[in-house]
Structures are given as structure tokens and as C-alpha cells.
Design an enzyme around this catalytic site. Sequence first.
Site, PDB file in Angstrom:
ATOM      1  N   GLU A 201       0.847  -1.203   0.000  1.00 31.99           N
ATOM      2  CA  GLU A 201       0.000   0.000   0.000  1.00 31.99           C
ATOM      3  C   GLU A 201       0.881   1.250   0.000  1.00 31.99           C
ATOM      4  O   GLU A 201       0.887   2.033   0.961  1.00 31.99           O
ATOM      5  CB  GLU A 201      -0.929  -0.009   1.207  1.00 31.99           C
ATOM      6  CG  GLU A 201      -1.916  -1.180   1.154  1.00 31.99           C
ATOM      7  CD  GLU A 201      -2.977  -1.150   2.238  1.00 31.99           C
ATOM      8  OE1 GLU A 201      -2.692  -0.637   3.331  1.00 31.99           O
ATOM      9  OE2 GLU A 201      -4.094  -1.641   1.999  1.00 31.99           O
ATOM     10  N   GLU A 390      -5.236  -8.290  -1.462  1.00 35.41           N
ATOM     11  CA  GLU A 390      -5.940  -8.182  -0.175  1.00 35.41           C
ATOM     12  C   GLU A 390      -7.400  -7.886  -0.442  1.00 35.41           C
ATOM     13  O   GLU A 390      -7.734  -6.967  -1.193  1.00 35.41           O
ATOM     14  CB  GLU A 390      -5.369  -7.044   0.685  1.00 35.41           C
ATOM     15  CG  GLU A 390      -4.039  -7.325   1.310  1.00 35.41           C
ATOM     16  CD  GLU A 390      -3.603  -6.224   2.273  1.00 35.41           C
ATOM     17  OE1 GLU A 390      -4.469  -5.587   2.907  1.00 35.41           O
ATOM     18  OE2 GLU A 390      -2.381  -6.003   2.382  1.00 35.41           O
TER      19      GLU A 390
HETATM   20  C1  BG6 Z   1      -4.415  -3.149   4.690  1.00 37.83           C
HETATM   21  C2  BG6 Z   1      -3.061  -3.582   5.160  1.00 37.83           C
HETATM   22  O1  BG6 Z   1      -4.479  -1.778   4.905  1.00 37.83           O
HETATM   23  O2  BG6 Z   1      -5.561  -3.602   5.338  1.00 37.83           O
HETATM   24  C3  BG6 Z   1      -3.071  -4.753   6.130  1.00 37.83           C
HETATM   25  O3  BG6 Z   1      -2.192  -3.849   4.096  1.00 37.83           O
HETATM   26  C4  BG6 Z   1      -4.266  -4.639   7.046  1.00 37.83           C
HETATM   27  O4  BG6 Z   1      -1.846  -4.730   6.805  1.00 37.83           O
HETATM   28  C5  BG6 Z   1      -5.532  -4.717   6.209  1.00 37.83           C
HETATM   29  O5  BG6 Z   1      -4.292  -5.586   8.056  1.00 37.83           O
HETATM   30  C6  BG6 Z   1      -6.813  -4.716   7.009  1.00 37.83           C
HETATM   31  O6  BG6 Z   1      -6.827  -3.660   7.907  1.00 37.83           O
HETATM   32  P1  BG6 Z   1      -7.102  -3.900   9.443  1.00 37.83           P
HETATM   33  O7  BG6 Z   1      -6.943  -2.572  10.075  1.00 37.83           O
HETATM   34  O8  BG6 Z   1      -8.498  -4.401   9.525  1.00 37.83           O
HETATM   35  O9  BG6 Z   1      -6.114  -4.886   9.896  1.00 37.83           O
END
Ligand code: BG6
Length: 492
Positions: A201, A390
Site C-alpha cells: 500500500e 488483499e
Molecule cells: C491493509 C493492510 O491496509 O488492510 C493490512 O495492508 C491490514 O496490513 C488490512 O491488516 C486490514 O486492515 P485492518 O486494520 O483491519 O487490519
Amino acid sequence: MAFKKDFLWGGATAANQYEGGFAEDGKGLNAIDVLTNGSATEPRKVTWVRSDGTTGATPLEWGSDFELPAGARPALVDGYYYPSHTATDFYHHYEEDLKLMAEMGFKCYRLSLNWSRIFPNGDEETPNEAGLAFYDKIFDLCQQYGIEPLVTLSHYETPLGLINDYGGWKNRKLIKFFENYVRTVFTRYKGKVKYWLTFNEINAVDLAPYMGAGLLDSSLQSRAQAAHDQFVASALAVKLAHEIDKKMQVGMMLAYQPVYPYTCDPADQIKVMEYNQKMLFYADVQAGGCYPNYKLKEYEREGITLDISPEDHALLKDYPVDFISFSCYGSNVLTTHEKEAGDSGNLGINGIKNPYLETNAWGWATDPDCLRLALNVLWDRYHKPLWIVENGLGWSDELTSDGKVHDDYRIKYLKENIQSMKDAVNLDGVELLGYTMWGCIDLVSNGTGEMKKRYGFVYVERDDFGKGSLKRIPKDSFYWYQKVIASNGEDL
Ligand code: BG6
């Protein structure tokens, strides 16, 4: 059949949220190792110490300004709980976890290397052999299971030494340290790892400059220079990869979400356009090879001057990324009519609530169309292969009295999201390499530091205070995903 035969189905994790073993076998501290736990209502904090011995903790929130008090250096301070230190202990459970991934039928596993496990302070010339050896074991097991690793070089894991001794990524010296790290791991894992991502990111430099770039202030000048240095470092990684092993492919990684205007007022469209420019700037440079005019104009208006050389321009132009990967969890809404719109809170970053969508307990909107929308925007703009690295649903899962986790809400979310990516392939013809669901085995939340915000196909028995057996329990979604992969996405 929607997906190619070799479509890379799998899951994703990050060392700082999953691995633990924070001080084992010579590992140094990284940016996240000094970050406390938080919650949906209480921000995580960076703990620090001054040379006179005074200590403190400063809140860190995505989308908000962050600045440590003068003279403060991030450090471990007694009396705080740091979730990354054990996380869900992949360091000691990797055999069991990779076996579970193989059982689901994973074709691919996205993980990050803990940079400070390999270069403890970040600026050493020679690597820590024990750190390198740990990842050898992972990649060898992956090979045994026929799982293709996808490796992020930096997932918010800037070594703390590079923050405290050099000021983080606004210092150009980090480019050299990164280059040394990258050369080391590309050479070492040649033949074992084909797919690499540079900065997780990368637009986090804008949204969370401490996480994304190890910055101790949020000024536009610092963020602009840090982003530039990461662009150059990333281009160097592409260059090195192609020199070391022609088969290696290097991608960029963007936090992307579709953004909707709340009204048809042209002012709302402009707001959305500017937001998109802010988000896509990073891909414009890394895929397009040069700075877009809207950014140059912004820097001119704001009096930003970059330390940038003619060689930098040549590197960016000559070594764009091979593919574009991104995270996408839902969508966001923006408006100039805040009063009319009422509720705020989508994704927690300056957005407002979408009345057509449901949200989870952390205010993140689930949007069944987000992947098709995201894939089309990125494909049309860049024409580079794409990879969803993701996507997933954070939920406070319950272990029920039958010893199971019935996460039908997650299955519903994933079913809709995978259908949406299928439509982008089938109906729109985007070129998609793979899909790795975020947090495939429960891990610590990045935003809140909680264990409670779970994403996994596998439940890990551990709570927000560091208690629990760390036992692994497949959830209902584990068996559902197994079926999805076995049918190459036909049976959702
Ligand atoms: C993304 C990141 O922003 O979202 C991850 O690359 C992160 O590291 C994921 O865990 C989900 O966000 P969160 O805050 O729910 O863990």
C-alpha cells in the site's frame, strides 16, 4: 471457465501482524514493534523515549496527522502491550500453518519478509544469516506443497534503526540500504521466489506516513520526498530482479477503493476526481514511469521541492513495475454536502456512510461490486496484469460450543466479492493473475492492533491481551474456500 488454469488462488499475511518472534535469532525492531494495541474507538500509539529518559505514547490514526514531540525517539517502553511481538506466532507455527494452506488448496501464499530480521538495524552491510534461513524454510515448504510465494519486501516493516538514525524514507540514504537488502534476498531466494511486491500500500506514505515510510511528521514536504525515494527504490528493485533472474516479476501494491460521489452536484465529482488522483498518483508513477502533471502542479502550488536527480527520472522511466497489485475491502463515499449526508465513517478515512451498503463493527462498508469497479479502473488506465492481494472481511468471530466457527457472513462477503472479480474477467476482459484473501490465518489488525478483528479461514485462539493457546481451528469458510479453489472459482 472464468479463470485461467494457473490462476493463483491463495491468502495473504504480513510479518508484523502474523510472525511474532520479534526478538528471536538476531531480529532488530521495526516500526510496528513499538506500536501498542488499540480498538475501534481507541487509537494505537507509538511509544517513545527522550534522551533525558522521559517516555510517552502518541496516537497514530490512518488519515490523521502524526507528529512525535521534539526529541522523542520511538522505542519500547515498560507497561505497554505490543501485539506484534508474538502476533499469532507464525515463527513457531509455520509448518502447521503452511499445511493448513496446502489443505485449502492454495496455489499461492503472500507473505512479507521482516526486513529487520535480515538487516537488524537496516544499515548493515552483511545480513543476519538466521533471518535468511528462516525464510528458506518457508519457501522450501511452499515448494514442497506447490504453493507459489508472493513476497512483499516492505509491509510497514521499516527497521526502527532507519527511523531513529536517519529519519525514515525522506532520507535518500534509505534507497541504498533497501537496494542492499533487495539484492541480498533476490540473490538468496532466486529459483524459490518468482513474484515480488516492493512497498505494501505505497499510498500509505500519504495516509499513514509513520507506517508507510517511517516518518515522524506528516508534512507534505516529508511525504513527497519519502514517496519519491520509495519510487526510486522500487524501480531499482525491478532493475535488480530482471538482472538477477529473468523469471522474476516485480509488482507495485496500492490501497485502492472505489469512491462514489454522494450527490450529482459537480462539486462532488471534482472532490471524487481529486481523491482518485491522490490515490492513483502512486500507480501513475510506478506503472507509467513519470510524475503526472496534476502532482507537479500541486507541488508547485504548495512550494514542495524534491531532491530528485536526472538518473532518478531515467530509472522511473526504464523500470516500471511488471504488474499492479492492490488491496480492496469495500468502497467509500465523498461529498461537499456533509450536513445532508449525515453519518460519517466509511473505512474511517474521511468518508461518509453509504446508505445502500452494510458496514462491519469497525465502520468498513462491504460492497459487492467493489472488485469489478476497481479492476476496470486499473486495467483501463494501465493495461498491466492485475493481482488482488488483499480483500476480506474483519469480524469478531465466535468460537461456539461445538468447537467451531460458523462464519457464514464471511462466506457471503467472499462469494459476492469473488463473483464481482469473475465478472471483471468474464464480462470486461481484465487480465488478472491471482487473488489472495487477506489474513488467511487470523492475525493482528493493522488499524487497531486487535485480535478481535479477524479475517481468517482459520481461527487462532488468542485474545486482545495476549492470552490464549494459539491453537488453530478451521472455520466454516475454510471448507468453502477449499471448494472454490478446487473448482477454480466455478463453485462459489
Ligand atoms: C491493509 C493492510 O491496509 O488492510 C493490512 O495492508 C491490514 O496490513 C488490512 O491488516 C486490514 O486492515 P485492518 O486494520 O483491519 O487490519
